[in-house]
Design an enzyme around this catalytic site. Structure first.
Site, PDB file in Angstrom:
ATOM      1  N   ALA A  40       0.843  -1.419  -0.338  1.00  0.00           N
ATOM      2  CA  ALA A  40       0.026   0.116   0.179  1.00  0.00           C
ATOM      3  C   ALA A  40       1.715   1.277   0.041  1.00  0.00           C
ATOM      4  O   ALA A  40       1.525   1.383   1.055  1.00  0.00           O
ATOM      5  CB  ALA A  40      -0.790  -0.055   1.158  1.00  0.00           C
ATOM      6  N   THR A  67      11.264   0.602  -3.083  1.00  0.00           N
ATOM      7  CA  THR A  67      11.609   0.855  -5.299  1.00  0.00           C
ATOM      8  C   THR A  67      13.077   1.526  -5.665  1.00  0.00           C
ATOM      9  O   THR A  67      13.634   2.171  -4.497  1.00  0.00           O
ATOM     10  CB  THR A  67      10.604   1.770  -5.441  1.00  0.00           C
ATOM     11  N   ASP A  68      13.280   0.999  -6.280  1.00  0.00           N
ATOM     12  CA  ASP A  68      15.139   1.491  -6.592  1.00  0.00           C
ATOM     13  C   ASP A  68      15.148   3.077  -6.386  1.00  0.00           C
ATOM     14  O   ASP A  68      16.323   3.072  -6.199  1.00  0.00           O
ATOM     15  CB  ASP A  68      15.806   0.846  -8.006  1.00  0.00           C
ATOM     16  N   GLU A  69      13.391   4.158  -6.576  1.00  0.00           N
ATOM     17  CA  GLU A  69      14.377   5.009  -6.692  1.00  0.00           C
ATOM     18  C   GLU A  69      14.412   5.801  -5.966  1.00  0.00           C
ATOM     19  O   GLU A  69      15.220   7.251  -5.285  1.00  0.00           O
ATOM     20  CB  GLU A  69      12.844   5.271  -7.296  1.00  0.00           C
ATOM     21  N   TYR A  92       7.709  11.318  -3.932  1.00  0.00           N
ATOM     22  CA  TYR A  92       7.682  10.087  -3.701  1.00  0.00           C
ATOM     23  C   TYR A  92       8.237   8.736  -3.381  1.00  0.00           C
ATOM     24  O   TYR A  92       8.337   8.045  -2.269  1.00  0.00           O
ATOM     25  CB  TYR A  92       7.016   8.946  -4.951  1.00  0.00           C
ATOM     26  N   SER A 123       9.546   9.866   0.354  1.00  0.00           N
ATOM     27  CA  SER A 123       8.639   8.913   1.360  1.00  0.00           C
ATOM     28  C   SER A 123       9.057   7.533   1.416  1.00  0.00           C
ATOM     29  O   SER A 123       9.238   7.060   2.688  1.00  0.00           O
ATOM     30  CB  SER A 123       7.368   9.562   1.546  1.00  0.00           C
ATOM     31  N   LYS A 124       9.075   7.119   0.756  1.00  0.00           N
ATOM     32  CA  LYS A 124       9.789   5.623   0.131  1.00  0.00           C
ATOM     33  C   LYS A 124      10.673   5.285   1.342  1.00  0.00           C
ATOM     34  O   LYS A 124      10.841   4.720   1.939  1.00  0.00           O
ATOM     35  CB  LYS A 124       9.402   4.617  -1.183  1.00  0.00           C
ATOM     36  N   HIS A 161      13.491  15.141 -12.783  1.00  0.00           N
ATOM     37  CA  HIS A 161      13.875  13.687 -13.696  1.00  0.00           C
ATOM     38  C   HIS A 161      14.610  13.054 -13.357  1.00  0.00           C
ATOM     39  O   HIS A 161      15.862  13.494 -14.217  1.00  0.00           O
ATOM     40  CB  HIS A 161      13.190  14.061 -14.814  1.00  0.00           C
TER      41      HIS A 161
HETATM   42  P1  NAD Z   1      -0.687   1.524  -7.310  1.00  0.00           P
HETATM   43  O1  NAD Z   1      -0.785   2.737  -6.912  1.00  0.00           O
HETATM   44  O2  NAD Z   1      -1.167   0.401  -7.578  1.00  0.00           O
HETATM   45  O3  NAD Z   1      -1.756   0.671  -6.070  1.00  0.00           O
HETATM   46  C1  NAD Z   1      -1.419   0.755  -4.759  1.00  0.00           C
HETATM   47  C2  NAD Z   1      -2.215   0.550  -3.532  1.00  0.00           C
HETATM   48  O4  NAD Z   1      -2.273   1.080  -2.233  1.00  0.00           O
HETATM   49  C3  NAD Z   1      -3.998   0.940  -4.388  1.00  0.00           C
HETATM   50  O5  NAD Z   1      -4.690   0.209  -4.281  1.00  0.00           O
HETATM   51  C4  NAD Z   1      -4.141   2.220  -3.178  1.00  0.00           C
HETATM   52  O6  NAD Z   1      -5.960   1.971  -2.505  1.00  0.00           O
HETATM   53  C5  NAD Z   1      -3.436   1.348  -1.889  1.00  0.00           C
HETATM   54  N1  NAD Z   1      -3.595   2.954  -1.257  1.00  0.00           N
HETATM   55  C6  NAD Z   1      -3.248   3.703  -1.633  1.00  0.00           C
HETATM   56  N2  NAD Z   1      -3.024   4.087   0.212  1.00  0.00           N
HETATM   57  C7  NAD Z   1      -3.000   3.497   0.920  1.00  0.00           C
HETATM   58  C8  NAD Z   1      -2.973   3.693   2.235  1.00  0.00           C
HETATM   59  N3  NAD Z   1      -3.700   4.895   2.872  1.00  0.00           N
HETATM   60  N4  NAD Z   1      -3.901   2.089   2.808  1.00  0.00           N
HETATM   61  C9  NAD Z   1      -4.262   1.759   2.575  1.00  0.00           C
HETATM   62  N5  NAD Z   1      -3.945   1.008   0.726  1.00  0.00           N
HETATM   63  C10 NAD Z   1      -3.694   2.406   0.091  1.00  0.00           C
HETATM   64  O7  NAD Z   1       1.223   0.932  -7.046  1.00  0.00           O
HETATM   65  P2  NAD Z   1       2.000  -0.236  -7.435  1.00  0.00           P
HETATM   66  O8  NAD Z   1       2.706  -0.220  -8.898  1.00  0.00           O
HETATM   67  O9  NAD Z   1       1.170  -1.303  -7.430  1.00  0.00           O
HETATM   68  O10 NAD Z   1       2.713  -0.169  -6.273  1.00  0.00           O
HETATM   69  C11 NAD Z   1       2.733  -1.056  -5.722  1.00  0.00           C
HETATM   70  C12 NAD Z   1       4.105  -0.712  -4.493  1.00  0.00           C
HETATM   71  O11 NAD Z   1       5.237  -0.911  -4.906  1.00  0.00           O
HETATM   72  C13 NAD Z   1       4.618   1.110  -3.929  1.00  0.00           C
HETATM   73  O12 NAD Z   1       4.496   0.366  -2.225  1.00  0.00           O
HETATM   74  C14 NAD Z   1       5.301   1.116  -4.229  1.00  0.00           C
HETATM   75  O13 NAD Z   1       5.639   1.867  -4.112  1.00  0.00           O
HETATM   76  C15 NAD Z   1       6.528  -0.562  -4.699  1.00  0.00           C
HETATM   77  N6  NAD Z   1       6.923  -0.253  -6.109  1.00  0.00           N
HETATM   78  C16 NAD Z   1       6.414   0.036  -7.853  1.00  0.00           C
HETATM   79  C17 NAD Z   1       7.283  -0.098  -9.023  1.00  0.00           C
HETATM   80  C18 NAD Z   1       6.423  -0.029  -9.896  1.00  0.00           C
HETATM   81  O14 NAD Z   1       7.219   0.021 -11.092  1.00  0.00           O
HETATM   82  N7  NAD Z   1       5.286  -0.068 -10.042  1.00  0.00           N
HETATM   83  C19 NAD Z   1       7.981  -0.277  -8.497  1.00  0.00           C
HETATM   84  C20 NAD Z   1       8.693  -1.165  -7.316  1.00  0.00           C
HETATM   85  C21 NAD Z   1       8.117  -1.019  -6.293  1.00  0.00           C
END
Ligand code: NAD
Length: 339
Positions: A82, A125-127, A153, A156-157, A279
């Protein structure tokens, strides 16, 4: 075994739910999601009535709700997906990123301490490592690379990652962290590059590419990410960070051109727009630790993964067309109109 999957109605979380149901059908899954604009219960519709799946709508930063759920369900493992996840939105309005990504992580970990869990896993995340220069292709992010964030973003991560490490060291929380490169695949919200390009190209609309399109991202098919997390929660060592990636670097422009070729659409749809503030230039993960220690490796090449993803968006138009109508359209106009 009972696993609490937070953010399980989002892109990677939902794919993780499907992965776990396919690979560990004897596990119970509790899916907690606030259903923000990025969460979509429609994604989970085929699994919600299974006896081993329960969905709860709640905010991970809401202590009362989270503690109430832990009291009822007593999960063995928590996997925290989340988060607010879109860099551009964090530049527009950072506050919600701090609440969900940092306070939410703290609240979940406090619940884990209070009620006890065998494992807390933070999906990062790698970010958090910042970026690498384009002229040093020999450099990669390792688990030892210092955190050096660029956007609200990623900040925060990174803050959440540091809290996880502090909870492990100070309170002995059995925690692990994974830091993955950019994911793509089914159920990806159409504000992110790959689904944005697919959905707009299908409608013959202009395709916004930031700057000159030279920024490099390291792409991983979402199911490979899910398989890696599965390995970590079972066999990873507590207190450790694991980088996840598939050595699959592409410039944004290369990605867009690959999709256009797959769809048979012209490159004239590409429109370069003013670059994103701050960026990052290049992300590139060194996944050696995942591979040598946990025997994980990606199974989907970028070419296969893009084919599968494009096919999924063609076969599931209803899913993304519902999303890009309404509120999202207004957001798109605000972000890209006149850039
Ligand atoms: P996403 O935005 O598609 O999904 C996030 C989900 O979290 C959503 O369903 C949203 O409703 C829920 N959410 C947001 N705030 C919330 C809260 N306060 N309480 C409960 N639920 C909440 O994101 P994603 O791309 O699926 O990413 C998931 C995780 O993976 C994140 O932590 C992101 O940082 C990490 N991540 C993503 C990527 C990528 O390429 N997408 C890569 C590395 C890491």
């Amino acid at each position: 075994m009972k696993i609490l999957v937070t953010g399980g109605a989002g892109f990677i979380g939902s794919n993780f739910v499907f992965h776990m149901l396919e690979n560990h059908p004897d596990y119970d899954l509790v899916v907690l999601d606030l259903l923000t604009y990025a969460g979509n219960l429609e994604t989970l519709k085929d699994v919600l009535d299974r006896p081993n799946v329960r969905f709860v709508r709640a905010d991970i930063a809401d202590r009362e709700a989270v503690y109430g759920l832990f009291r009822e369900e007593h999960p063995d493992i928590v996997v925290n997906f989340a988060a607010e996840s879109h860099v551009d939105r964090s530049i527009e309005d950072p506050g919600i990123f701090l609440r969900s990504n940092i306070i939410g992580t703290q609240t979940l970990m406090d619940a884990c301490r209070k009620y006890g869990v065998a494992r807390y896993h933070q999906v990062s995340t790698d970010e958090v490592y910042g970026d690498l220069p384009l002229d040093r292709p020999d450099l990669f992010f390792t688990e030892e690379t210092p955190l050096h964030t660029s956007s609200p973003y990623s900040a925060s991560k990174a803050a959440a990652d540091l809290l996880v490490q502090a909870y492990h060291r100070t309170y002995g929380l059995p925690a692990t962290i994974s830091r993955c490169s950019n994911n793509y695949g089914p159920y990806h919200f159409p504000e992110k590059l790959i689904p944005l390009i697919i959905s707009r190209a299908l409608a013959d609309e202009s395709l916004p590419v930031y700057g000159t399109g030279e920024n490099v991202r390291d792409w991983l098919f979402v199911r490979d990410h899910c398989a890696a997390i599965d390995r970590i929660i079972h066999d990873g060592r507590v207190g450790e960070v694991y980088n996840i990636g598939g050595h699959n670097e592409r410039t944004n422009l290369q990605v867009v051109k690959t999709i256009l070729k797959e769809l048979g659409k012209p490159e004239s749809l590409i429109t370069f727009v003013r670059d994103r503030a701050g960026h990052d230039m290049r992300y590139a993960i060194d996944p050696a630790k995942m591979m040598s220690e946990l025997g994980w490796e990606p199974t989907t090449t970028f070419d296969e993964g893009i084919k599968q993803t494009v096919k999924w968006y063609l076969d599931n138009e209803d899913w993304w067309k519902n999303i890009i109508s309404g509120d999202y359209q207004q957001y798109y106009e605000k972000m890209y109109a006149g850039r």
